[in-house]
Design a protein around this motif. Structure first.
Motif: not given
Length: 92
Positions: A42-57
């Protein structure tokens, strides 16, 4: 999008703390590795999603490269995502 990123950063931070302070001791002290696998996935998925969202933000929040670097670094520092939310997102 801001609300989604704030929720995601909270969940990523919680999952990281669960790994560090709950599942790792279970794995290495009590020889129970199953919770580490579940929370780790779960953390791996959330970590990758966080990185992608940070780049989008980045463009949406008008962050410079330094700010983006800090936001990304916060994902690997315990309690970092909570500090990042207060510093960069709560007042947006």
């Amino acid at each position: 999008m801001l609300t989604t990123f704030r929720i995601l950063s909270f969940l990523e931070g919680v999952s990281y703390l669960l790994i560090l302070f709950v599942t790792m001791p279970l794995k290495y002290i009590w020889n129970n590795g199953y919770p580490n696998k579940v929370i780790g996935m779960a953390h791996g998925f959330l970590f990758l999603a966080y990185i992608v969202m940070a780049l989008m933000m980045k463009s949406r929040q008008k962050w410079d490269a330094k700010t983006l670097g800090i936001v990304l670094a916060c994902s690997i520092i315990p309690f970092g995502t909570f500090w990042m939310d207060k510093k960069y997102l709560r007042h947006s």
